[in-house]
Enzyme design. Structure first.
Site, mmCIF file in Angstrom:
data_model
loop_
_atom_site.group_PDB
_atom_site.id
_atom_site.type_symbol
_atom_site.label_atom_id
_atom_site.label_comp_id
_atom_site.label_asym_id
_atom_site.label_seq_id
_atom_site.Cartn_x
_atom_site.Cartn_y
_atom_site.Cartn_z
ATOM 1 N N GLU A 1 0.882 -1.172 0.000
ATOM 2 C CA GLU A 1 0.000 0.000 0.000
ATOM 3 C C GLU A 1 0.910 1.208 0.000
ATOM 4 O OE1 GLU A 1 -1.524 3.101 0.811
ATOM 5 O OE2 GLU A 1 -2.375 2.469 2.733
ATOM 6 N N CYS B 1 -1.910 8.884 2.718
ATOM 7 C CA CYS B 1 -1.578 8.326 1.406
ATOM 8 C C CYS B 1 -2.709 8.559 0.415
ATOM 9 C CB CYS B 1 -1.264 6.842 1.531
ATOM 10 S SG CYS B 1 -2.503 5.903 2.433
#
Length: 497
Positions: A257, A291
């Site tokens: 990720e 993110c």
């Protein structure tokens, strides 16, 4: 706010152990720039000890070979203990990471919820064992076993220190794996404290081991260790590429990720004030260090002037303060290095011809700490660094569009593919945009809500694999086919001698 940082060692095999090289890393409060404690610095030698402990725990019969229901009792006990110690964890998370206190409260609540959810997933796993497979030949019967992968290496980031570690720990343990966790050295305090929770609930020794330390010294040896069966990594795309390359030498599976440069697309038929609030939340939440931050605002040209005017007014109203102050909505970024990196992005945007419409500096009332004003950048071209690269700070860039097709093209004009948001009262249009966006998650008329029940992950250079939901536990399972001949008749392929 002064708050003592507990003095901890590495958590290996259910014990607190001093690093073999006895080194420590200072813990710096990003709100004050003061050293408030230290954490142990693991090296390859400590990784070896931790992996051996995890392998030993995996081979014992009291974890990997037990039922999911048995493991669920531990996960629920962990959830209860986190809730019991919530105030302690919230204070540590706030002082260590700089995130506003109110956000840390939500994070720790989510930690408990995540363990509770994956306790249910562990129990559900029992009902899926020996699931029959329909075959075309009656003489055979087949079923599927779902078994833990083995020893897993978990590498977690600093923006949601305990929560994103939990996204990995909870499903890994639910599946029956044993694990070595390596949190970011920039915010490890709550992850170390979690070791104490493991002991308090009686988690078998070696099931979870926690190593703090620098990436090259502890993270890299964990990734390349031949007795680690899988790596789950959350962090930058650059580091993710190195993780993938290292794991590939052993054909070791990874889930990644990674970074993002997520768009937020706003059409002309919206309630402007409502969407402006979602816009600043989508980019400035967690001090802009997300993110999935929707940091590329694409707004329809017909409402752009009014929208941006209100955007500035709302942004000016954000309370920037010590994270412990009541009502704080923007704290410091994590470190001096991150502060300098963000300020360099802003100065480069200026030099490339962009306009810093608001912010871009240190708040005048905060002389200490790694604080940056929430920043709005306009007059953007798609060739600019600020448009293309992840800033990981409270910086929002703004661009207009005139048509649906242009909005989609601009939204997808990125090497990343983690998330996106679309705002319109026309839900059919929202559905069209959702299908066209090249991302792993789409928010419709909102930005950033994330739930443990739903899958999380990206495409393109934002990584691959999915965490959370029923997909999260699948990351840590080996699917084994078992086929049996149930006929009394010989196979008859060869002539009998």
């Amino acid at each position: 706010m002064a708050f003592p940082i507990p003095a901890r060692q590495l958590f290996i095999d259910g014990e607190w152990r001093e690093p073999i090289k006895k080194n420590r890393i200072p813990v710096i409060n990003p709100s004050t720039e003061e050293i408030i404690g230290d954490i142990p610095a693991a090296t390859a030698e400590d990784v070896e000890v931790a992996v051996v402990a995890a392998r030993r725990a995996f081979r014992r019969n009291n974890w990997s070979a037990t039922s999911g229901a048995h493991r669920a009792t531990y996960l629920r006990a962990i959830a209860a203990k986190i809730t019991e110690k919530k105030d302690h964890f919230v204070k540590l998370e706030t002082i260590d990471s700089g995130k506003p206190f109110d956000e840390a409260v939500l994070d720790i609540d989510d930690v408990a919820s995540c363990f509770e959810y994956f306790a249910g997933q562990a129990e559900a796993l029992d009902g899926k064992q020996k699931a029959p497979v329909t075959l075309p030949m009656e003489r055979f019967k087949s079923h599927v076993l779902r078994q833990p992968l083995g020893v897993v290496g978990l590498i977690s980031p600093w923006n949601y220190p305990l929560l994103m570690a939990t996204w990995k720990i909870a499903p890994a343990l639910a599946a029956g794996c044993t694990a070595v966790l390596k949190p970011s050295e920039l915010a490890s305090v709550t992850c170390l404290e979690f070791g104490e929770v493991c002991n308090e609930v009686g988690l078998p020794p070696g099931v979870l081991n926690i190593l703090t330390g620098l990436g090259p010294d502890a993270g890299a040896p964990l990734v390349s260790h031949p007795d680690v069966d899988k790596i789950a990594f959350t962090g930058s795309s650059a580091t993710g590429s190195k993780v993938m390359a290292s794991a590939a030498q052993l054909v070791k599976p990874v889930t990644l990720e990674l970074g993002g440069k997520s768009p937020i697309v706003v059409f002309e038929d919206v309630d402007i004030d409502k969407v402006v609030e979602w816009t600043i939340f989508g980019c400035f939440w967690t001090n802009g260090q997300i993110c999935s931050a929707t940091s590329r605002l694409l707004v329809h040209e017909s409402i752009a002037a009014e929208f941006v005017d209100k955007l500035v007014k709302w942004t000016k109203n954000i309370k920037i303060s010590d994270p412990f102050e009541e009502g704080c909505r923007l704290g410091p970024v994590i470190s001096k290095g991150q502060y300098d990196k963000i300020m360099k992005f802003i100065s480069t945007a200026k030099s490339e011809g962009a306009t810093i419409l608001y912010g871009g500096s240190r708040p005048e009332h905060l002389k200490k700490g790694y604080y940056i004003e929430p920043t709005i950048v306009t007059d953007i071209s798609t060739s600019m660094q600020i448009w293309k690269e992840e800033v990981f700070g409270p910086v929002l860039c703004v661009k207009t569009f005139s048509s649906e097709d242009e909005a989609i093209a601009l939204a997808n004009d990125t090497e990343y593919g983690l998330a996106a948001a679309v705002f319109s009262n026309d839900l059919e249009r929202c559905e069209r945009i959702t299908k066209a966006l090249e991302v792993g998650a789409v928010w419709v008329n909102c930005s950033q809500p994330c739930f443990v029940q739903a899958p999380w992950g990206g495409i393109k250079r934002s990584g691959f694999g999915r965490e959370l939901g029923e997909w999260g536990i699948q990351n840590y399972l080996n699917i084994k086919q078992v086929t049996q001949d149930i006929s009394d008749e010989p196979w008859g392929w060869y002539k009998s001698p």
